[in-house]
Enzyme design. Structure first.
Site, PDB file in Angstrom:
ATOM      1  N   PRO A   1       0.798  -1.228   0.000  1.00 18.60           N
ATOM      2  CA  PRO A   1       0.000   0.000   0.000  1.00 18.60           C
ATOM      3  C   PRO A   1       0.833   1.282   0.000  1.00 18.60           C
ATOM      4  CG  PRO A   1      -0.113  -1.106   2.126  1.00 18.60           C
ATOM      5  CD  PRO A   1       0.542  -2.066   1.178  1.00 18.60           C
ATOM      6  N   ASN A   2       0.328   2.251  -0.735  1.00 15.26           N
ATOM      7  CA  ASN A   2       0.861   3.611  -0.840  1.00 15.26           C
ATOM      8  C   ASN A   2       2.154   3.718  -1.650  1.00 15.26           C
ATOM      9  OD1 ASN A   2      -1.182   4.946   0.795  1.00 15.26           O
ATOM     10  ND2 ASN A   2      -0.291   3.812   2.518  1.00 15.26           N
TER      11      ASN A   2
ATOM     12  N   ARG B   1       5.540  10.917  -2.500  1.00 19.21           N
ATOM     13  CA  ARG B   1       5.192  10.632  -1.111  1.00 19.21           C
ATOM     14  C   ARG B   1       6.415  10.787  -0.210  1.00 19.21           C
ATOM     15  NH1 ARG B   1       4.676   4.603   1.377  1.00 19.21           N
ATOM     16  NH2 ARG B   1       3.844   5.216   3.389  1.00 19.21           N
TER      17      ARG B   1
ATOM     18  N   TYR C   1      11.304   8.406   1.612  1.00 20.33           N
ATOM     19  CA  TYR C   1      11.221   7.284   0.669  1.00 20.33           C
ATOM     20  C   TYR C   1      11.972   7.509  -0.646  1.00 20.33           C
ATOM     21  CZ  TYR C   1       7.649   5.737   3.931  1.00 20.33           C
ATOM     22  OH  TYR C   1       6.990   5.338   5.065  1.00 20.33           O
TER      23      TYR C   1
ATOM     24  N   ASN D   1       7.752  -5.653  -0.592  1.00 18.70           N
ATOM     25  CA  ASN D   1       7.655  -4.529   0.335  1.00 18.70           C
ATOM     26  C   ASN D   1       6.195  -4.447   0.778  1.00 18.70           C
ATOM     27  OD1 ASN D   1       7.494  -2.156   1.731  1.00 18.70           O
ATOM     28  ND2 ASN D   1       8.741  -0.977   0.288  1.00 18.70           N
TER      29      ASN D   1
ATOM     30  N   ALA E   1       2.841  -0.565   5.092  1.00 14.04           N
ATOM     31  CA  ALA E   1       2.385  -0.535   6.488  1.00 14.04           C
ATOM     32  C   ALA E   1       1.803  -1.867   6.949  1.00 14.04           C
ATOM     33  CB  ALA E   1       1.365   0.581   6.674  1.00 14.04           C
TER      34      ALA E   1
ATOM     35  N   GLU F   1      11.932  -9.602   2.280  1.00 17.12           N
ATOM     36  CA  GLU F   1      11.215  -8.407   2.718  1.00 17.12           C
ATOM     37  C   GLU F   1      12.103  -7.179   2.509  1.00 17.12           C
ATOM     38  OE1 GLU F   1      10.073  -8.651   6.831  1.00 17.12           O
ATOM     39  OE2 GLU F   1       9.656  -6.503   6.953  1.00 17.12           O
TER      40      GLU F   1
ATOM     41  N   HIS G   1      12.350  -2.777   2.652  1.00 18.67           N
ATOM     42  CA  HIS G   1      11.817  -1.451   2.996  1.00 18.67           C
ATOM     43  C   HIS G   1      12.786  -0.396   2.500  1.00 18.67           C
ATOM     44  CE1 HIS G   1       8.799  -3.362   5.416  1.00 18.67           C
ATOM     45  NE2 HIS G   1       9.753  -4.138   5.899  1.00 18.67           N
TER      46      HIS G   1
ATOM     47  N   ARG H   1      12.898   4.516  12.958  1.00 21.83           N
ATOM     48  CA  ARG H   1      11.758   5.444  12.853  1.00 21.83           C
ATOM     49  C   ARG H   1      10.847   5.296  14.080  1.00 21.83           C
ATOM     50  NH1 ARG H   1       9.083   4.905   7.162  1.00 21.83           N
ATOM     51  NH2 ARG H   1       8.106   6.835   7.913  1.00 21.83           N
TER      52      ARG H   1
HETATM   53  C1  DQA Z   1       7.946   1.039   4.085  1.00 23.08           C
HETATM   54  C2  DQA Z   1       7.996   1.270   5.608  1.00 23.08           C
HETATM   55  C3  DQA Z   1       6.621   1.146   6.232  1.00 23.08           C
HETATM   56  O1  DQA Z   1       6.674   1.395   7.638  1.00 23.08           O
HETATM   57  C4  DQA Z   1       5.670   2.155   5.618  1.00 23.08           C
HETATM   58  O2  DQA Z   1       4.375   1.998   6.146  1.00 23.08           O
HETATM   59  C5  DQA Z   1       5.661   2.096   4.129  1.00 23.08           C
HETATM   60  C6  DQA Z   1       6.919   1.927   3.413  1.00 23.08           C
HETATM   61  C7  DQA Z   1       9.308   1.324   3.412  1.00 23.08           C
HETATM   62  O3  DQA Z   1       9.482   0.905   2.275  1.00 23.08           O
HETATM   63  O4  DQA Z   1      10.165   1.989   4.010  1.00 23.08           O
HETATM   64  O5  DQA Z   1       4.615   2.253   3.505  1.00 23.08           O
HETATM   65  O6  DQA Z   1       7.618  -0.328   3.856  1.00 23.08           O
END
Ligand code: DQA
Length: 153
Positions: free
Chosen positions: A9-10, A17, A22, A73, A76, A97, A99, A106
């Site tokens: 998501p996102n 963003r 990021y 990835n 959240a 995994e 990020h 964080r």
């Molecule tokens: C993320 C880290 C997560 O905590 C966050 O909610 C994201 C992006 C990252 O790529 O750093 O959406 O997965």
């Protein structure tokens, strides 16, 4: 060999963003870099993004049929989704995994990943370099059948 690159998501908003957190690359630009590396490694990739937990689960299930590893990835959902964790545990192929940001540096709520205990490994905080490293790791794990994976479970 085929690898699924799965963005949660996102991540469709990357580039716009919170660029200080990021980075400035769009998801498309990250996927292009992954495709270039994949070609160099002699593997094929499919890149997918979804904002929906159930769709991510369906895509993980499908990966068990048509892919040898996944770079994931979970956004959240990393911190909360037992359903995604169960899907990762169920599919029987290595899932790396990733990020972009360093989730351990964080907010407290980002420190815990419910995915990490069932992932082959976690790369966090290296931006796009982390995705590229994860693709290399995914290919290496898939090629060796995981026999070089120190953290055998
Ligand atoms: C993320 C880290 C997560 O905590 C966050 O909610 C994201 C992006 C990252 O790529 O750093 O959406 O997965």
């Amino acid at each position: 060999m085929h690898i699924l690159i799965l963005h949660g998501p996102n991540l469709n908003l990357l580039g716009r963003r919170e660029p200080a957190v990021y980075g400035v690359l769009s998801l498309e630009q990250i996927n292009e870099k992954l495709a270039e590396l994949a070609a160099g490694l002699g593997v094929t990739i499919t890149c997918r993004q979804s904002n929906h937990e159930g769709e991510l689960i369906d895509l993980l299930h499908q990966a068990a049929v048509d892919s040898q590893a996944v770079v994931f990835n979970p956004g959240a959902y990393t911190h909360s989704s037992i359903a995604l964790r169960d899907a990762v545990a169920a599919i029987g192929i290595p899932v790396i995994e990733v990020h972009l940001s360093n989730i351990h540096a964080r907010e407290n709520f980002r420190r815990q990943s419910v995915i990490a205990p069932v992932a082959a490994g976690q790369i966090s905080g290296l931006g796009v370099i982390g995705y590229l490293a994860a693709l290399r790791a995914a290919v290496a794990l898939a090629r060796t059948g995981g026999e070089d994976h120190a953290g055998t479970r």
